[in-house]
Scaffold this active site. Structure first.
Site, short mmCIF file in Angstrom:
data_model
loop_
_atom_site.label_atom_id
_atom_site.label_comp_id
_atom_site.label_asym_id
_atom_site.label_seq_id
_atom_site.Cartn_x
_atom_site.Cartn_y
_atom_site.Cartn_z
N TYR A 134 -1.58 0.27 10.36
CA TYR A 134 -1.72 -0.34 9.03
C TYR A 134 -0.52 0.02 8.17
O TYR A 134 0.06 -0.84 7.50
CB TYR A 134 -3.01 0.16 8.39
CG TYR A 134 -3.24 -0.32 6.98
CD1 TYR A 134 -3.71 -1.61 6.74
CD2 TYR A 134 -3.02 0.51 5.89
CE1 TYR A 134 -3.94 -2.05 5.44
CE2 TYR A 134 -3.24 0.08 4.60
CZ TYR A 134 -3.70 -1.21 4.38
OH TYR A 134 -3.92 -1.64 3.09
N SER A 186 0.84 -1.20 0.00
CA SER A 186 0.00 0.00 0.00
C SER A 186 0.87 1.24 0.00
O SER A 186 2.00 1.23 0.51
CB SER A 186 -0.91 0.01 1.24
OG SER A 186 -1.61 1.24 1.34
#
Length: 246
Positions: free
Chosen positions: A151, A138
């Site tokens: 995250y 990501s």
């Protein structure tokens, strides 16, 4: 014809990517937690042209089950030449700030499970001296932000792991692809109400993943404009960055 293992196959991006592979006549082994959803996706892919498809259920946090799944995929497809790892959860940052158990759970799923699977797969692909290991990381891993740094930290760990693995396996003709999507409109992000122009549909990201695999790319930002955006984000001095609300 590719022989493809997809882990996290019920995610919107993975499903859209699998549809492209199926239409090209590839063989697919689909892995996720939800058996009923897997069967529905399998049926759709068969209609779209998959030369062969099979499914298996897996909780990626059950590390003891990883080897069994990889072996099953090898048997069902008669070998593997491509793997797409696409599982993940969108961490509840607030919960992770209060609970070490929640923090560990998120790292188990978003980082350690991916690394463990890659450790198994890398050895097999290295011995075979061929293939592609593609992993969805990501843009959140490029720099920690207060809104999702748990995250982001997990994805940063995956990105660094893939960088080292890519260097190791290059001499064995195994390509390691790091996929860095930005904002994607999926069920995982359904709770986010205001989706602006930076948000992409899973189908657009999927098309970029397939192109990157075909071209044996090392790192790909999807859509492409996230590369310059994240370059700017990474260049912001810490003194300034601390004052931003991101």
């Amino acid at each position: 014809m590719r022989k493809i293992l997809i882990i996290g196959a019920t995610s919107a991006i993975a499903e859209a990517t699998a549809r492209i592979f199926a239409a090209r006549g590839d063989a697919l082994f689909l892995v996720a937690r939800n058996a009923e959803r897997l069967q529905a996706i399998k049926a759709d892919l068969d209609l779209r042209g998959a030369v062969r498809s099979a499914t298996a259920t897996l909780d990626v946090a059950d590390f003891s089950a990883h080897a069994t799944i990889v072996d099953q995929a090898e048997r069902e497809l008669g070998g593997l030449d491509t793997v797409l790892i696409a599982h993940g959860t969108l961490s509840d940052q607030g919960e992770c700030e209060k609970s070490i158990d929640a923090l560990r759970r998120e790292f188990d799923v978003n980082a350690l499970a991916t690394m463990a699977l890659l450790t198994l797969l890398a050895s097999a692909f290295e011995a075979r001296r061929n293939g592609t290991l593609a992993v969805i990381s990501s843009v959140a891993g490029d720099r920690g932000r207060q809104s999702n740094y748990v995250y982001g930290s997990a994805k940063a760990a995956v990105t660094a792991f893939l960088s080292g693995l890519r260097q190791r396996l290059a001499k064995a003709n195994v390509n390691v692809l790091t996929i860095k999507p930005g904002f994607v409109d999926t069920p995982m992000t359904a709770a986010i109400a205001n989706k602006g122009t930076l948000w992409a549909k899973p189908e657009r990201v999927a098309a970029g993943i397939v192109r990157a695999i075909d071209k044996r790319r090392s790192v790909v930002y999807l859509p492409w404009f996230w590369a310059p955006i994240m370059l700017v984000v990474k260049l912001v001095p810490e003194a300034v960055f601390k004052k931003l609300k991101l």
